[in-house]
Design an enzyme around this catalytic site. Structure first.
Site, mmCIF file in Angstrom:
data_model
loop_
_atom_site.group_PDB
_atom_site.id
_atom_site.type_symbol
_atom_site.label_atom_id
_atom_site.label_comp_id
_atom_site.label_asym_id
_atom_site.label_seq_id
_atom_site.Cartn_x
_atom_site.Cartn_y
_atom_site.Cartn_z
ATOM 1 N N ASP A 36 -41.908 -37.518 47.209
ATOM 2 C CA ASP A 36 -43.317 -37.729 47.537
ATOM 3 C C ASP A 36 -43.935 -38.943 46.854
ATOM 4 O O ASP A 36 -44.725 -39.671 47.476
ATOM 5 C CB ASP A 36 -44.137 -36.469 47.247
ATOM 6 C CG ASP A 36 -43.931 -35.905 45.838
ATOM 7 O OD1 ASP A 36 -43.192 -36.511 45.033
ATOM 8 O OD2 ASP A 36 -44.511 -34.842 45.554
ATOM 9 N N MET A 66 -40.559 -33.093 44.871
ATOM 10 C CA MET A 66 -39.240 -33.362 44.318
ATOM 11 C C MET A 66 -38.705 -32.201 43.480
ATOM 12 O O MET A 66 -39.427 -31.264 43.157
ATOM 13 C CB MET A 66 -39.292 -34.635 43.463
ATOM 14 C CG MET A 66 -39.687 -35.890 44.237
ATOM 15 S SD MET A 66 -39.783 -37.366 43.196
ATOM 16 C CE MET A 66 -38.055 -37.572 42.739
#
Length: 484
Positions: free
Chosen positions: A235, A79
């Site tokens: 994720d 991210m």
């Protein structure tokens, strides 16, 4: 067949499942991180495409017939990465990654604007995307002027796969531009960083269709053209989909490169003062909270590099029988820390070293220090309104039973070990690809694996670990004072 593509910091993983969610095969290709200056962490976005080609190619060699029956693709990725794209759809500069702390001054400036915490439900952390663009504006003004789109890492892969700039709610929650309660971009927050909505990707839910595979690329890769690409997830939210951590109060502790204490919520529960992340989940109408430790197994990897030892051997040498904490303590702040300190400048430290402090003592201190950092996150979650009854362990560090014994005892919670299998971000991404392709019920697809074993807190050593945690808590202000 359904393909999950997980863009990690160190590799791209391609995982194939069938319609029963059985794993058919997987392959991966490595990535490297560039650190040109202290506090910097970058990757070339074109390396993500190259690694994805390699991973899919390896999978095609072993499971070509199955790939020809592919019906959907899901995406996951690390991210916060700022991937600045020009009008031609090409990267302007290397992506500034999640663990890059160069924009700490810009983060503080944005965080001082009360609109950011009010609308995003989060502190503006230096690792988030928005302050990185403010840094570009100040330090690389020519590059900033060329920005046509700002994409998150997995969404740059999507641009390559389908030719469209699209993102989804979970990943976008970590930009500091999303109104997390409304699940939409905030024009006011974008304007505060000199950007506008036209420079953002379109938004879909993670389980919805977010583009279709380009015909020319499908022919090159040996995949069916036009198959849907799910919105996907950041994720951690993808891992939650893989683990079935989607119901209110369900939680996991991820002992990966970074450490995450993740709790699913059926409502939006922001409390930025606790330094807990409050983000959209990958499924419609759901949110989640996270306490984040920047260096979890990364701390052990660092120690392994300076002692020329393998991390798995270092933890194996500790055995499986828990012992009380020793005199050596470790603060795992190698790249600064998020929860609970929001401190990009703090650095790690050993204390209590003596002539008797051997490699095992240092390893034990690292394992304990990371567990204490998880306890900080547990307290922050409680402050934000979420109390946990147990957690499921995932990530590379969860292979160490000793580490899980420490974690359970420090948290005072049972730690569940799921049955053998791959339930991580790539599996969660594949599940999202299945949901998008078949319009399936997300809550029927994203079920939890069976528990193989549960580790309960060790009552004999609980008091000793509580006392050690209090000493650990006293170290941060002491070290902070020494560094300032």
């Amino acid at each position: 067949m359904y393909l999950g593509l997980d863009l990690g910091t160190s590799s791209v993983k391609a995982l194939l499942i069938d319609d029963t969610q059985a794993i058919v095969g997987s392959a991966s290709a490595g990535l490297t991180v560039e650190r040109p200056h202290p506090g910097w962490s970058e990757q070339d976005p074109e390396s993500w495409i190259s690694a994805t080609r390699t991973a899919i190619g390896l999978l095609a060699k072993s499971h070509g017939a199955e790939l020809s029956k592919l019906r959907g693709i899901g995406l996951s990725g690390h991210m916060h990465g700022a991937t600045a794209i020009d009008e031609a759809g090409k990267p302007i500069r290397p992506c500034i990654l999640w663990n890059d702390t160069r924009s700490y001054a810009q983060a503080a400036l944005l965080d001082a604007d009360p609109n950011f915490r009010q609308l995003t439900g989060n502190i503006v952390f230096p690792g988030f995307t928005a302050p990185k663009l403010k840094w570009m504006e100040a330090q690389e003004s020519d590059n900033f002027a060329r920005v046509s789109k700002v994409l998150l890492p997995k969404d740059y892969l999507r641009l390559w796969l389908c030719g469209e700039a699209i993102s989804e709610m979970s990943d976008s929650s970590g930009t500091s531009w999303l109104d997390v309660g409304k699940r939409d971009w905030s024009d006011d927050l974008l304007a505060a960083t000199g950007l506008e909505r036209a420079q953002m990707p379109a938004l879909v839910e993670g389980s919805e269709r977010g583009g279709s595979l380009r015909a020319e690329l499908a022919a090159e890769l040996g995949l069916p053209a036009g198959i849907p690409i799910a919105g996907g997830a950041g994720d951690n939210a993808a891992s939650a989909c893989g683990m079935g951590t989607i119901g209110d109060g369900h939680a996991f502790a991820s002992l990966g490169t970074s450490g995450v204490l993740f709790a699913a919520n059926n409502r939006y529960l922001p409390n930025p003062d606790s330094a807990v992340h409050a983000f959209c989940h990958a499924l419609p109408g759901t949110w989640h909270q996270m306490g984040v430790i920047l260096s979890a197994t990364d701390s052990l990897n660092w120690l392994s590099s300076v002692t020329s030892s393998k991390p798995a051997q270092m933890t194996a040498d500790l055995g499986e029988t828990l012992v009380a904490p020793g005199s050596v303590m470790f603060l795992p702040y190698l790249s600064g820390e998020r929860t609970p300190h929001n401190d990009a400048s703090i650095r790690g430290s050993f204390t209590g070293l003596g002539h008797e402090s051997d490699r095992a003592a240092l390893t034990r201190a690292v394992v304990e220090g990371v567990a204490f950092a998880f306890r900080d996150s547990l307290a922050a979650l409680a402050q934000a309104g979420t109390r946990l009854e147990r957690v499921t362990a995932i990530g590379g560090g969860s292979r160490s039973i000793y580490w899980l014994e420490v974690l359970a005892t420090v948290l005072g919670l049972p730690v569940d070990i799921p049955e053998s299998g791959d339930f991580g971000a790539a599996f969660g991404a594949a599940r999202l690809g299945l949901i998008a392709a078949e319009n399936a019920d997300p809550f029927s697809v994203c079920t939890a694996p069976a528990t193989q074993r549960s580790i309960n807190p060790n009552r004999d050593h609980a008091a000793a670990f509580d006392e050690a945690y209090q000493r650990y808590r006293a170290l941060y202000p002491a070290i902070k004072g020494a560094l300032s």
